[in-house]
Scaffold this motif. Sequence first.
Motif, short mmCIF file in Angstrom:
data_model
loop_
_atom_site.label_atom_id
_atom_site.label_comp_id
_atom_site.label_asym_id
_atom_site.label_seq_id
_atom_site.Cartn_x
_atom_site.Cartn_y
_atom_site.Cartn_z
N ARG A 1 2.36 -10.72 -14.02
CA ARG A 1 2.19 -9.42 -13.36
C ARG A 1 3.43 -9.04 -12.56
O ARG A 1 3.69 -7.87 -12.31
N GLY A 2 4.23 -10.02 -12.15
CA GLY A 2 5.43 -9.74 -11.38
C GLY A 2 5.17 -9.49 -9.91
O GLY A 2 5.94 -8.78 -9.24
N LEU A 3 4.09 -10.08 -9.40
CA LEU A 3 3.78 -9.98 -7.98
C LEU A 3 2.83 -11.12 -7.60
O LEU A 3 2.50 -11.96 -8.43
N ASN A 4 2.38 -11.12 -6.37
CA ASN A 4 1.43 -12.14 -5.91
C ASN A 4 0.03 -11.57 -5.82
O ASN A 4 -0.15 -10.42 -5.40
N TYR A 5 -0.92 -12.38 -6.25
CA TYR A 5 -2.29 -12.15 -5.84
C TYR A 5 -2.50 -12.97 -4.57
O TYR A 5 -1.83 -13.98 -4.35
N ALA A 6 -3.41 -12.53 -3.73
CA ALA A 6 -3.54 -13.19 -2.43
C ALA A 6 -4.98 -13.20 -1.96
O ALA A 6 -5.80 -12.36 -2.37
N ILE A 7 -5.26 -14.15 -1.09
CA ILE A 7 -6.50 -14.12 -0.33
C ILE A 7 -6.13 -14.09 1.15
O ILE A 7 -5.10 -14.63 1.56
N ASP A 8 -6.93 -13.40 1.92
CA ASP A 8 -6.86 -13.55 3.37
C ASP A 8 -8.28 -13.58 3.91
O ASP A 8 -9.22 -13.10 3.27
N ILE A 9 -8.42 -14.18 5.07
CA ILE A 9 -9.74 -14.30 5.71
C ILE A 9 -9.60 -13.85 7.15
O ILE A 9 -8.96 -14.52 7.96
N TYR A 10 -10.13 -12.67 7.42
CA TYR A 10 -10.17 -12.16 8.79
C TYR A 10 -11.48 -12.61 9.44
O TYR A 10 -12.47 -12.88 8.74
N LEU A 11 -11.50 -12.65 10.76
CA LEU A 11 -12.70 -13.12 11.43
C LEU A 11 -12.82 -12.54 12.82
O LEU A 11 -11.83 -12.12 13.44
N ASP A 12 -14.05 -12.48 13.29
CA ASP A 12 -14.32 -12.15 14.68
C ASP A 12 -15.32 -13.17 15.20
O ASP A 12 -15.50 -14.23 14.59
N ASN A 13 -15.95 -12.90 16.31
CA ASN A 13 -16.83 -13.91 16.92
C ASN A 13 -18.00 -14.28 16.03
O ASN A 13 -18.50 -15.41 16.10
N ASP A 14 -18.44 -13.37 15.16
CA ASP A 14 -19.68 -13.59 14.42
C ASP A 14 -19.53 -13.60 12.90
O ASP A 14 -20.49 -13.90 12.20
N LEU B 1 -9.88 -10.83 -1.55
CA LEU B 1 -9.04 -11.16 -2.70
C LEU B 1 -8.42 -9.87 -3.18
O LEU B 1 -9.13 -8.88 -3.42
N PHE B 2 -7.07 -9.86 -3.33
CA PHE B 2 -6.41 -8.59 -3.61
C PHE B 2 -5.04 -8.81 -4.26
O PHE B 2 -4.52 -9.93 -4.32
N SER B 3 -4.49 -7.70 -4.73
CA SER B 3 -3.17 -7.69 -5.33
C SER B 3 -2.15 -7.20 -4.32
O SER B 3 -2.41 -6.24 -3.59
N ARG B 4 -1.00 -7.86 -4.25
CA ARG B 4 0.06 -7.41 -3.35
C ARG B 4 0.68 -6.09 -3.81
O ARG B 4 1.54 -5.54 -3.13
N GLY B 5 0.21 -5.59 -4.93
CA GLY B 5 0.67 -4.28 -5.37
C GLY B 5 -0.04 -3.14 -4.69
O GLY B 5 0.05 -1.98 -5.11
N GLU B 6 -0.75 -3.43 -3.61
CA GLU B 6 -1.55 -2.41 -2.92
C GLU B 6 -0.71 -1.38 -2.19
O GLU B 6 -1.17 -0.28 -1.91
N ASN B 7 0.54 -1.72 -1.84
CA ASN B 7 1.40 -0.77 -1.12
C ASN B 7 2.09 0.14 -2.12
O ASN B 7 3.26 -0.03 -2.47
N THR B 8 1.36 1.12 -2.58
CA THR B 8 1.84 1.98 -3.68
C THR B 8 2.57 3.23 -3.21
O THR B 8 3.29 3.84 -3.97
N GLY B 9 2.36 3.61 -1.95
CA GLY B 9 2.89 4.90 -1.51
C GLY B 9 2.25 6.01 -2.33
O GLY B 9 1.05 5.99 -2.62
N LYS C 1 -1.18 0.94 -11.62
CA LYS C 1 -1.15 -0.53 -11.76
C LYS C 1 -2.09 -1.20 -10.75
O LYS C 1 -2.77 -2.17 -11.07
N TRP C 2 -2.08 -0.67 -9.52
CA TRP C 2 -2.93 -1.24 -8.48
C TRP C 2 -4.41 -1.06 -8.84
O TRP C 2 -5.22 -1.97 -8.66
N GLU C 3 -4.76 0.09 -9.36
CA GLU C 3 -6.14 0.33 -9.78
C GLU C 3 -6.54 -0.62 -10.90
O GLU C 3 -7.67 -1.14 -10.92
N GLN C 4 -5.61 -0.88 -11.82
CA GLN C 4 -5.88 -1.81 -12.90
C GLN C 4 -6.03 -3.24 -12.35
O GLN C 4 -6.89 -4.01 -12.80
N ASP C 5 -5.20 -3.58 -11.36
CA ASP C 5 -5.32 -4.89 -10.72
C ASP C 5 -6.73 -5.12 -10.18
O ASP C 5 -7.31 -6.20 -10.33
N ASN C 6 -7.27 -4.10 -9.53
CA ASN C 6 -8.60 -4.23 -8.94
C ASN C 6 -9.68 -4.43 -10.00
O ASN C 6 -10.62 -5.20 -9.80
#
Length: 258
Positions: free
Chosen positions: A161-174, A180-188, A196-201
Amino acid sequence: MNEQLSRYYNNCLENNLEVDKIVYLSPDILKQPTSQSIKDIPKEKIKIIYGYDGEDEDFYTKVIENSLNDFIENNEAKEWILLADHYLKILRETGVTKMDKLTQDFYNEIINNTDEYEKIKLIVDMYNNLIVTRINNLVSKFQGDNYKNECFYRDFESKKRGLNYAIDIYLDNDYYWFNLFSRGENTGDDPKLIKKWEQDNKDIEAWLKKHNLFDDTFYFEDRWKKEFKFPQQEKELYDFTEKVISLLEEYVESICSK
């Protein structure tokens, strides 16, 4: 007024009246007669009724459940019903809650106990730092990174694909929010990048389904997300994250459909 209840009590005695009980109707548990006010009155003569105490043992609950309904059914004492109804509404809106009562009991318990107070301070400090501890535990377990003490993240390179797929885990108290997402999300505003980003999803959704990771708790909101409650579902989060990472390490190139 000074010694108010004592003056009432003594005045009754001076007039040869027997005092069976003095009923003190307080709006909530935080307001009680002062020691000065009741200094001449035997304790057993005093009955405190709380308007609203958050424990269902109060004037509000008893009247609502019993006498007020009886009066309404019998169509008696209309003026009293009107007065009581207004008073009950005020109690409901201004009276203490169960949490208020717990807080007051807690305060009374620790005010003269320095050791307990120091323990509580330590627990509060631990609680305030718990989010950072939870993120660092994820970093340690899954060899990712801590982003500004806000989330755990880890990238997986896709040469296809020529980019990274990534995971992140945000959290709060509860909660935890697994993404899970594509680093191609910053499309402007670039139409090609948006496509391409829509296809990634779509590819990510298909990949999740292929590996039996997709269910109705996954939802799309710019990224594929899944929620886990803390602490009830912590083990589920760790098991799920471990499975996703294992598959990404082995099959990340299988995400991209083209």
